[in-house]
Design an enzyme around this catalytic site. Structure first.
Site: not given
Lengths: 285, 285, 285, 285
Positions: A67, A152
């Protein structure tokens, strides 16, 4: 007829398969074969090397890998609507369904014009920065905005068709096509979407609130994302990264072009799902 | 012009509001008013009582209550495409956005024909049992199949357009419209879908496997569910229950009719979402 | 030495295995064998039939079936701390780890006293209703309170150690032991808990809010649940159902007794997890 | 008595509050006050500046900021068991519950020795790299391992007490204490754990499989994580980052020390939860 070959040069098995295909095509007819320069050199086919512009002018592409190789292909042809046959060299893929053994019988049909195309919608992504020309990308799976630093969490103010939606406080935000629903969005908790559908999906990554949920919006939506964080990164199909700055605006909408996958039709989407996601067995076996 | 009034007779405040609306309409013009017999008796307006068939012949419906009252309304008119104005007597609803205070100014506009309709897709559900005539339902939100016994788990073999999907082992399975995405499907972990979209969603309830996920399929899909459990129940919009037997087959597809909601357009879907789902604040406030 | 046999009489294979075990035990030594009356009749061993009180006085229990049979065993012995060997006749179980082939070598060791016990905490559940004597249950996996009617949602006011926690609006609420974490709680989205731990877990089922999450509380907690719904059902280990009424109070705490599972120790918990939950493979295989 | 002041120098309001506290303490008694050099300079209290070693020798710490400031405090004192009073200058915190207005009445009690300590378990983290001395950290909330590159996915082989658990393919893996359950783990889908409990939790971040679930293991567990990715980052309490290399081994176990939070006890954990997570209202209000 001009045929482009995209080969995952990190996979040794791809070389063998590619050589077989090149030999077969050469015997089979009078095809003009091209491949990316890097692959051509790696395989010793220097004469077949082509620059990106030439790769975008072929009539058919054979992508050999998985993929990821198919996503790379979409990038190479800049999302142009060239028929792509994905040949899977490893485990069953969502995008590359045919296996090594089936190549030649399927290729024969394709070269005679016997094949069906499955069109997949793509995203058109534009990054607007004051004082700079906009930067543009196309994505088959998804565009992701994440924080690039140790802290984050990112703040992203999102509007849809100029109507304010919400400000995501999260590790990141995924804007996905139906095709991308079985890629990163699935890991982040998104639903599975039949790839022929036409819609856009917003899936937050680790939202810093309990009330955020994946969201399905119309394909006609224009998504505007204002980056309210010093350092964040835009990632396209897990293939390209682009550094965003404070006050950059990312605009995402459906691309005009669609990716054209050749479907040999052995395998329906639901069958692929059952295989890839190991459906069918309960906890108790 | 014939106007139907649907009143949630379990809410005392609905009576007061309904009386006000009836008085106002009577003064305002020469409207034929009808209401369900039970409500008419409860409110002392016996003369306005109408049977279901008559309720389905009105030109406009005013539904006074909450989202549940609107779902009841859809059932009363058997999913017919009559314009419905949902008047919310409690907290903001997904389906009933206008409040008591706004009634008369909005009604004035509506009676002069100044309003927009928002069409919502519905489900057509058919239960096929050998030796019996099929039983049919329509749903605006969802059809749910659950186990009716202490042993919660149910086995449901699901096919889509005659292609086998999977056999769910779960507490239940929700087949939902976009409108239903903010109802039971959301509690079961489904995504939020903009209600103007046209698609079908399958959301398993407490699946007895870790690999099941909500699934979005095309509106054109015909879903076939074979019941492999002795005692299960089909529930329509949380309003009607129907006992299923072993080997019953439930067929679900998009209904031809659509529910027509009158949208006063003060409030977009994203704004309703932010309010209802308390979006906007992070964990850390 | 008195040995109790619990046999899942709905599984034909259990009969064969049970006969083999009975024959083997008869030859092996002078053991007093008993089984539930119903099983004794079904198998033609009427002489071995015993009432529940006698079943609770045995020195060792062999449970033949699956995890459900083991939960039934716990119920039969009313949670008493009798060593139980779970013999799995189907797929690998969380509670019944040994297979048909291993029975005799393991039994030999057990009868010589060579075995390890793994103690599992249980729940003690008391239903308090005004004017009635309290009703008590014990659970190895979980106690579940759900709505019994078409309107699925239930309101449960929960306090822990007399401090108000929250009022759940949900399809139901699971109060689970660590052992129960891989049963119904897992389907409802709960975490996996190593079964040797001592703690209590509350997992809401389809909560009608986006902010509810599974919750881990100390084993010493006393959970009080006030039922604010007309018709709800208390289910114990998926084995027993008890109808609750409005204003009933359910009190749950750690039971004094613990279930004693004989662990032949071939298989650690993490290995069972990997097998049962099909861990180890990514989406991309 | 030696009192350490930790001040979030990025918050202007912290300066004002800190000055007030310093003035009050100076009047109140003969306390030796110290603060981090950077804060001392920023506030013009150069004389109070102290190096980390001295900060670790105080009898009491006042942390002024938010939960992040408290995590910074734990780092400054290297996880030593010094009583810490968290003073919250913004919205209610999980770790810093007292507000500006309550400071002096509570401080008075504390200085007279009237207070209760709530002990919180911490993690001890060791990074083992061949040919280097091990690097050690302590964490109150969590240790996180994530990929540092555009390719988000990381492979982490995890064993517990030398028994193989699984190999996570994910964006990252969080190893959390009960205290950390309401921090990053919650965003990644983890359960809420009462902070007084003693256990360890593994929460995968965006696992590239549908079968991974948060996992609760005994506090006595020794977790070993082998890094099978070229570039990954270890983050401690969102405060410190450490670059990991291929074949590094991260060992995590319960720390011997515990963080000692002073609890003025106005507010139980369940009340904080209801406030922070906005519990109590259903979707329908």
């Amino acid at each position: 007829m001009k045929i482009g070959l995209i080969i995952n040069i990190k996979r040794p098995d791809a070389f063998k398969v590619a050589r077989g295909v090149i030999d077969w095509l050469t015997k089979e007819g009078d095809y003009c074969l091209v491949m990316e320069t890097e692959a051509a050199i790696a395989m010793g086919y220097e004469g077949l090397g082509a620059d990106p512009i030439e790769m975008q002018s072929v009539d058919l592409i054979l992508a050999m890998g998985g993929d990821g190789t198919l996503l790379h292909t979409v990038r190479v042809i800049d999302g142009k609507s060239i028929p792509i046959l994905g040949i899977n060299l490893g485990s069953l893929g969502f995008l590359t369904e045919i296996t090594e053994n089936e190549i030649y019988s399927i290729l024969k049909n394709i070269l005679q014009g016997h094949y069906q195309l499955e069109k997949r919608m793509m995203l058109s992504i534009k990054v607007v920065r004051q004082g700079s020309a906009p930067v543009r990308f196309k994505a088959l799976n998804e565009a992701v905005i994440t924080e690039s630093e140790i802290a984050r969490m990112i703040n992203l103010k999102v509007s849809i068709d100029a109507e304010y939606l919400t400000t995501y406080r999260a590790d990141g935000l995924i804007i996905s096509t139906p095709t991308g629903s079985t890629a990163y969005s699935l890991s982040a908790g998104g639903p599975i979407v039949v790839p022929q559908l036409r819609l856009l999906m917003l899936t937050p990554v680790c939202p810093h609130t309990l009330t955020a949920r994946p969201m399905i919006i119309p394909e006609s939506s224009r998504i505007t994302i204002d980056v309210i964080a010093a350092q964040s990164i835009l990632t396209i199909d897990g293939q390209q990264a682009y550094s965003l700055r404070l006050n950059d605006r990312v605009e995402i909408e459906r691309a005009e072009e669609e990716t054209c996958l050749i479907k040999p039709q052995q395998c329906g989407f639901y069958e692929v799902l059952r295989n890839k996601l190991k459906w069918g067995g309960g906890i108790a076996g």
